[in-house]
Scaffold this motif. Sequence first.
Motif, PDB file in Angstrom:
ATOM      1  N   ILE A 292       2.288   1.831  -3.523  1.00 22.94           N
ATOM      2  CA  ILE A 292       1.248   2.325  -4.437  1.00 22.94           C
ATOM      3  C   ILE A 292       0.938   3.786  -4.144  1.00 22.94           C
ATOM      4  CG2 ILE A 292      -1.175   2.111  -5.114  1.00 22.94           C
ATOM      5  CD1 ILE A 292       0.632  -0.041  -6.261  1.00 22.94           C
ATOM      6  N   LEU A 293       0.780   4.126  -2.859  1.00 25.48           N
ATOM      7  CA  LEU A 293       0.483   5.514  -2.488  1.00 25.48           C
ATOM      8  C   LEU A 293       1.645   6.432  -2.856  1.00 25.48           C
ATOM      9  CD1 LEU A 293      -1.227   4.998   0.988  1.00 25.48           C
ATOM     10  CD2 LEU A 293      -2.317   5.813  -1.116  1.00 25.48           C
TER      11      LEU A 293
ATOM     12  N   PHE B 255       0.301   2.034  -9.740  1.00 22.02           N
ATOM     13  CA  PHE B 255      -0.921   2.359  -9.014  1.00 22.02           C
ATOM     14  C   PHE B 255      -2.162   2.165  -9.893  1.00 22.02           C
ATOM     15  CE2 PHE B 255       0.034   6.457 -10.965  1.00 22.02           C
ATOM     16  CZ  PHE B 255      -1.214   6.956 -11.305  1.00 22.02           C
TER      17      PHE B 255
ATOM     18  N   TYR C 188       1.679   2.039 -15.214  1.00 22.25           N
ATOM     19  CA  TYR C 188       1.901   2.603 -13.882  1.00 22.25           C
ATOM     20  C   TYR C 188       1.418   1.600 -12.830  1.00 22.25           C
ATOM     21  CZ  TYR C 188       2.473   7.008 -16.407  1.00 22.25           C
ATOM     22  OH  TYR C 188       2.891   7.980 -17.273  1.00 22.25           O
TER      23      TYR C 188
ATOM     24  N   ALA D  18      -2.834  -1.494  -9.838  1.00 21.74           N
ATOM     25  CA  ALA D  18      -3.471  -1.884  -8.578  1.00 21.74           C
ATOM     26  C   ALA D  18      -4.956  -1.538  -8.589  1.00 21.74           C
ATOM     27  CB  ALA D  18      -2.776  -1.179  -7.410  1.00 21.74           C
ATOM     28  N   ILE D  19      -5.295  -0.357  -9.101  1.00 23.08           N
ATOM     29  CA  ILE D  19      -6.695   0.044  -9.182  1.00 23.08           C
ATOM     30  C   ILE D  19      -7.466  -0.892 -10.104  1.00 23.08           C
ATOM     31  CG2 ILE D  19      -8.269   1.846 -10.026  1.00 23.08           C
ATOM     32  CD1 ILE D  19      -6.205   3.909  -9.071  1.00 23.08           C
TER      33      ILE D  19
ATOM     34  N   GLU E  11       3.712   6.017  -5.333  1.00 26.91           N
ATOM     35  CA  GLU E  11       3.706   6.228  -6.775  1.00 26.91           C
ATOM     36  C   GLU E  11       2.617   7.233  -7.172  1.00 26.91           C
ATOM     37  OE1 GLU E  11       3.889   3.611 -10.897  1.00 26.91           O
ATOM     38  OE2 GLU E  11       3.928   2.637  -8.942  1.00 26.91           O
ATOM     39  N   MET E  12       1.476   7.152  -6.499  1.00 25.56           N
ATOM     40  CA  MET E  12       0.404   8.117  -6.767  1.00 25.56           C
ATOM     41  C   MET E  12       0.840   9.527  -6.390  1.00 25.56           C
ATOM     42  SD  MET E  12      -3.038   6.068  -5.554  1.00 25.56           S
ATOM     43  CE  MET E  12      -4.109   7.418  -5.996  1.00 25.56           C
TER      44      MET E  12
ATOM     45  N   CYS F 182       0.834  -1.212   0.000  1.00 26.62           N
ATOM     46  CA  CYS F 182       0.000   0.000   0.000  1.00 26.62           C
ATOM     47  C   CYS F 182       0.866   1.258   0.000  1.00 26.62           C
ATOM     48  CB  CYS F 182      -0.921  -0.007   1.221  1.00 26.62           C
ATOM     49  SG  CYS F 182      -2.190  -1.281   1.172  1.00 26.62           S
TER      50      CYS F 182
END
Length: 346
Positions: A19-20, A143, A141, A146-147, A22-23, A16
């Motif tokens: 991912i966060l 993230f 990407y 992941a979405i 990268e966002m 997590c």
Amino acid sequence: MKMLKRLGLFILILFCYLILREMLNFYVLAYTANPYLGYTVLFMLMVVLSYFVLIPVYKISRLSGDPGPVRKRKKELELVEMRLQRALKNPYLKKISFKQPKFGSALERYEQTTAELAKRTEEIRRKYIVHLFYSSAVSQYGFIDAILIFSANVNLVKEIFTIYTGRASGRDLWQIMKQIYYSVAIGGSEGMEFAVEELISKLGSDTLKSIPFFDKVMASIAGGFTNAVLLTRISYITENYCRMTYIGSTKDLSPEPKLILDATRAIVDEPIRYIKRQLNDIARQKALDFSKYAINPTRTVIEKAIDKFTPRQADSEREKKSVLRSIAVGVNPLTYLTRHRKRKGK
């Protein structure tokens, strides 16, 4: 056992965080160019998360609960009778004018009824697996990947619950959601090694390996295949929860790995075959403009394969448009969401 749980929790938190991060890097990059652009990107990212993840989760929570398979044989018949009564009000069974069997034991009538629901579930499973295979293959990407994985899993679970007119109880739903989180964490990592080996056997040859971007396409397709396998697993766990009436333990809900792999291969075999044919065509071309493949070679190869090899039929054309939308989501969910809202506004 405690150590394993802590390790699993650590991996989940680490994932997590990555991912966060990268966002946030994406947001900082946009903010550096222009503060207002940064705020816009941040807002759109929140909209994407809400649309693809939070809203489906909320819809699942609004479904009526299902007690799920029992662990005592003496309670099994009571559950079967309850589910047969619920099936009388099932919207899908009403839509196809299905008449519940009147003869045979309760368990036999239940099996005949759920067999009809399983046919529809298989159609839904195929749609989501194909679309996740394509969209996550072209995603560039982490993230976004992941979405896409989380969204496909949550929406597929929601549709399966809707078909069977009931969702898991709070505790069991939490177990299913944990499996989804693991799928997101594993996607594109641990399962990659197997997926690459699987695809090399299907696509690998000296001729194809001569293509400059072949390795990149292979890695992307392998990621899509891995995510498809994990999605297949989640779909079977959810369906087993809705369909099975007795289990010895929660492990009984998980299908055999061979079943998962065979089911995934059967679904994505055709897309992989199209991609292989397109790569063979590229390998045979003596003068090829590689600049067309520079930005996202996987997307270019897949789109050309779909356009060239998909049968020219009404159903196939609809499927093609649907797949192309999935590819658009994988490349840029922000653009897809904007266009989707515009179409709904017309």
